[in-house]
Design a protein around this motif. Structure first.
Motif, PDB file in Angstrom:
ATOM      1  N   SER A   1       0.817  -1.218   0.000  1.00  0.00           N
ATOM      2  CA  SER A   1       0.000   0.000   0.000  1.00  0.00           C
ATOM      3  C   SER A   1       0.853   1.272   0.000  1.00  0.00           C
ATOM      4  N   THR A   2       2.042   1.190   0.604  1.00  0.00           N
ATOM      5  CA  THR A   2       2.910   2.378   0.671  1.00  0.00           C
ATOM      6  C   THR A   2       3.969   2.391  -0.431  1.00  0.00           C
ATOM      7  N   HIS A   3       4.118   1.253  -1.131  1.00  0.00           N
ATOM      8  CA  HIS A   3       5.146   1.124  -2.180  1.00  0.00           C
ATOM      9  C   HIS A   3       6.541   1.373  -1.622  1.00  0.00           C
ATOM     10  N   THR A   4       6.726   0.974  -0.355  1.00  0.00           N
ATOM     11  CA  THR A   4       8.033   1.094   0.275  1.00  0.00           C
ATOM     12  C   THR A   4       8.371  -0.205   0.998  1.00  0.00           C
ATOM     13  N   PHE A   5       9.637  -0.357   1.338  1.00  0.00           N
ATOM     14  CA  PHE A   5      10.073  -1.557   2.061  1.00  0.00           C
ATOM     15  C   PHE A   5      11.376  -1.253   2.788  1.00  0.00           C
ATOM     16  N   LEU A   6      11.759  -2.159   3.688  1.00  0.00           N
ATOM     17  CA  LEU A   6      12.988  -1.999   4.474  1.00  0.00           C
ATOM     18  C   LEU A   6      14.116  -2.843   3.888  1.00  0.00           C
ATOM     19  N   ILE A   7      15.297  -2.275   3.909  1.00  0.00           N
ATOM     20  CA  ILE A   7      16.510  -3.007   3.531  1.00  0.00           C
ATOM     21  C   ILE A   7      17.446  -2.990   4.725  1.00  0.00           C
ATOM     22  N   GLU A   8      18.058  -4.123   4.986  1.00  0.00           N
ATOM     23  CA  GLU A   8      18.980  -4.236   6.125  1.00  0.00           C
ATOM     24  C   GLU A   8      20.356  -4.643   5.635  1.00  0.00           C
ATOM     25  N   GLY A   9      21.370  -3.921   6.062  1.00  0.00           N
ATOM     26  CA  GLY A   9      22.742  -4.291   5.743  1.00  0.00           C
ATOM     27  C   GLY A   9      23.402  -3.357   4.736  1.00  0.00           C
ATOM     28  N   LEU A  10      24.672  -3.088   4.950  1.00  0.00           N
ATOM     29  CA  LEU A  10      25.416  -2.161   4.099  1.00  0.00           C
ATOM     30  C   LEU A  10      25.532  -2.672   2.664  1.00  0.00           C
ATOM     31  N   ARG A  11      25.859  -3.951   2.495  1.00  0.00           N
ATOM     32  CA  ARG A  11      26.001  -4.489   1.133  1.00  0.00           C
ATOM     33  C   ARG A  11      24.677  -4.443   0.398  1.00  0.00           C
ATOM     34  N   GLU A  12      23.601  -4.826   1.082  1.00  0.00           N
ATOM     35  CA  GLU A  12      22.291  -4.853   0.446  1.00  0.00           C
ATOM     36  C   GLU A  12      21.849  -3.450   0.022  1.00  0.00           C
ATOM     37  N   ILE A  13      22.074  -2.464   0.891  1.00  0.00           N
ATOM     38  CA  ILE A  13      21.699  -1.091   0.559  1.00  0.00           C
ATOM     39  C   ILE A  13      22.552  -0.576  -0.603  1.00  0.00           C
ATOM     40  N   SER A  14      23.837  -0.904  -0.590  1.00  0.00           N
ATOM     41  CA  SER A  14      24.724  -0.494  -1.681  1.00  0.00           C
ATOM     42  C   SER A  14      24.265  -1.081  -3.009  1.00  0.00           C
ATOM     43  N   LEU A  15      23.847  -2.352  -2.989  1.00  0.00           N
ATOM     44  CA  LEU A  15      23.364  -2.990  -4.220  1.00  0.00           C
ATOM     45  C   LEU A  15      22.052  -2.370  -4.683  1.00  0.00           C
ATOM     46  N   ALA A  16      21.194  -1.976  -3.723  1.00  0.00           N
ATOM     47  CA  ALA A  16      19.939  -1.315  -4.094  1.00  0.00           C
ATOM     48  C   ALA A  16      20.214   0.018  -4.778  1.00  0.00           C
ATOM     49  N   ILE A  17      21.164   0.763  -4.255  1.00  0.00           N
ATOM     50  CA  ILE A  17      21.538   2.034  -4.891  1.00  0.00           C
ATOM     51  C   ILE A  17      22.098   1.782  -6.283  1.00  0.00           C
ATOM     52  N   ALA A  18      22.958   0.762  -6.405  1.00  0.00           N
ATOM     53  CA  ALA A  18      23.524   0.420  -7.722  1.00  0.00           C
ATOM     54  C   ALA A  18      22.436  -0.038  -8.689  1.00  0.00           C
ATOM     55  N   GLY A  19      21.367  -0.637  -8.144  1.00  0.00           N
ATOM     56  CA  GLY A  19      20.261  -1.102  -8.970  1.00  0.00           C
ATOM     57  C   GLY A  19      19.206  -0.045  -9.226  1.00  0.00           C
ATOM     58  N   ASN A  20      19.558   1.223  -8.928  1.00  0.00           N
ATOM     59  CA  ASN A  20      18.682   2.378  -9.193  1.00  0.00           C
ATOM     60  C   ASN A  20      17.384   2.360  -8.384  1.00  0.00           C
ATOM     61  N   TYR A  21      17.442   1.783  -7.202  1.00  0.00           N
ATOM     62  CA  TYR A  21      16.326   1.926  -6.275  1.00  0.00           C
ATOM     63  C   TYR A  21      16.451   3.280  -5.573  1.00  0.00           C
ATOM     64  N   THR A  22      15.328   3.910  -5.310  1.00  0.00           N
ATOM     65  CA  THR A  22      15.327   5.190  -4.598  1.00  0.00           C
ATOM     66  C   THR A  22      15.311   4.938  -3.095  1.00  0.00           C
ATOM     67  N   ILE A  23      16.353   5.350  -2.418  1.00  0.00           N
ATOM     68  CA  ILE A  23      16.452   5.227  -0.965  1.00  0.00           C
ATOM     69  C   ILE A  23      15.958   6.535  -0.354  1.00  0.00           C
TER      70      ILE A  23
ATOM     71  N   LEU B   1       7.894 -10.112  -2.942  1.00  0.00           N
ATOM     72  CA  LEU B   1       9.324 -10.147  -3.231  1.00  0.00           C
ATOM     73  C   LEU B   1      10.139  -9.189  -2.369  1.00  0.00           C
ATOM     74  N   TYR B   2       9.478  -8.221  -1.737  1.00  0.00           N
ATOM     75  CA  TYR B   2      10.197  -7.305  -0.847  1.00  0.00           C
ATOM     76  C   TYR B   2      10.144  -7.754   0.612  1.00  0.00           C
ATOM     77  N   ASN B   3       9.771  -9.011   0.822  1.00  0.00           N
ATOM     78  CA  ASN B   3       9.847  -9.631   2.135  1.00  0.00           C
ATOM     79  C   ASN B   3      11.305  -9.570   2.629  1.00  0.00           C
ATOM     80  N   PRO B   4      11.557  -9.120   3.869  1.00  0.00           N
ATOM     81  CA  PRO B   4      12.935  -9.007   4.357  1.00  0.00           C
ATOM     82  C   PRO B   4      13.727 -10.306   4.262  1.00  0.00           C
TER      83      PRO B   4
END
Length: 267
Positions: free
Chosen positions: A28-50, A157-160
């Protein structure tokens, strides 16, 4: 100075806890949580908006945070949190003390734009266990294939736990979801050959020519592929079994077939 939240009872932290726990909130919010430095770095590299990063500075340095912020193309809010807040939101105490709130992406088939005219695709029908989905995404990333399609998804798919088990490969892989019928129609419209991993009417997987546009279809370990797939495959393929059992973990099966396809394409 960063904004600071020290209480797990803070209203924003309660909202993030719901985001972690409930798929309907993520959708409903079109948002999700990411945990961990590597995972967040990969999300940024994958053009996800943090949108926001929450940091427990007892576990990570400001230098690491500044490096992460520099890698992002957009402004990111940073919130300093206590260890108690971090423990409320994290699912792994061993991670580096960093979490992020990100916007989810459009995972529809319409969003797919192949960068090649000869794609290699993995399709997983109705995978349910986060561990299996994560392993499939890691396999896809390792093989360097063009996309992963999830047919009739049973799990958000955005399940932690999918993010965790994929080690961030959720963000490095082109992914789409749809019904079995929608994905079959998509593949046929694009003239992509459909090879279903099945026990019946099958040829050995290594006898197939995967150098043309190809999709490898895998089902669940319990029931295999549905009849709808079996009626629409170009060929059914099988991995010869030398022992007493007739099936393997779905991610192992997918890896064997995908790496054979990649091997052929590199000849």
């Amino acid at each position: 100075m960063y904004k600071e939240i020290t209480s797990p009872s803070n209203s924003f932290i309660k909202e993030l806890f719901q985001l972690k726990e409930k798929s309907r909130i993520r959708k409903s919010t079109h948002t999700f949580l990411i945990e961990g430095l590597r995972e967040i770095s990969l999300a940024i590299a994958g053009n996800y908006t943090i949108k926001t990063i929450l940091v427990d500075f007892s576990k990570i340095t400001e230098l690491e945070i500044e490096s992460l912020l520099t890698s992002s193309k957009s402004e990111i809010e940073v919130i300093k949190i206590s260890n108690n807040v971090y423990k409320k939101l994290a699912i792994r105490e061993s991670t580096e003390g960093i979490l992020a709130v990100a916007n989810s992406k459009d995972l529809s088939l319409e969003s797919i734009d192949f960068k090649t005219e000869n794609p290699l695709i993995l399709v997983a029908e109705a995978p349910e266990k986060p561990g299996n989905i994560g392993a499939l995404l890691r396999t896809a990333d390792a093989a360097g294939i063009d996309a992963v399609f999830i047919a009739n998804p049973k799990t958000d798919l955005y399940n932690p736990n999918i993010i965790r088990s994929s080690v961030g490969c959720l963000f490095t892989t082109t992914i789409a979801t749809g019904t079995t019928s929608e994905i079959i129609s998509f593949l046929k419209e694009k003239n992509i050959q459909i090879y279903g991993a099945a026990l019946t009417a099958s040829v050995e997987y290594q006898t197939i020519n995967y150098k043309q546009p190809s999709a490898i279809i895998v089902g669940t370990e319990a029931t295999g592929l549905t009849d709808e797939w079996l009626k629409n495959t170009t060929k059914n393929i099988i991995i010869p079994m030398r022992g007493a059992i007739d099936s393997m973990n779905v991610s192992v099966s997918a890896a064997i077939i995908l790496f054979e396809a990649v091997r052929q394409r590199n000849l």
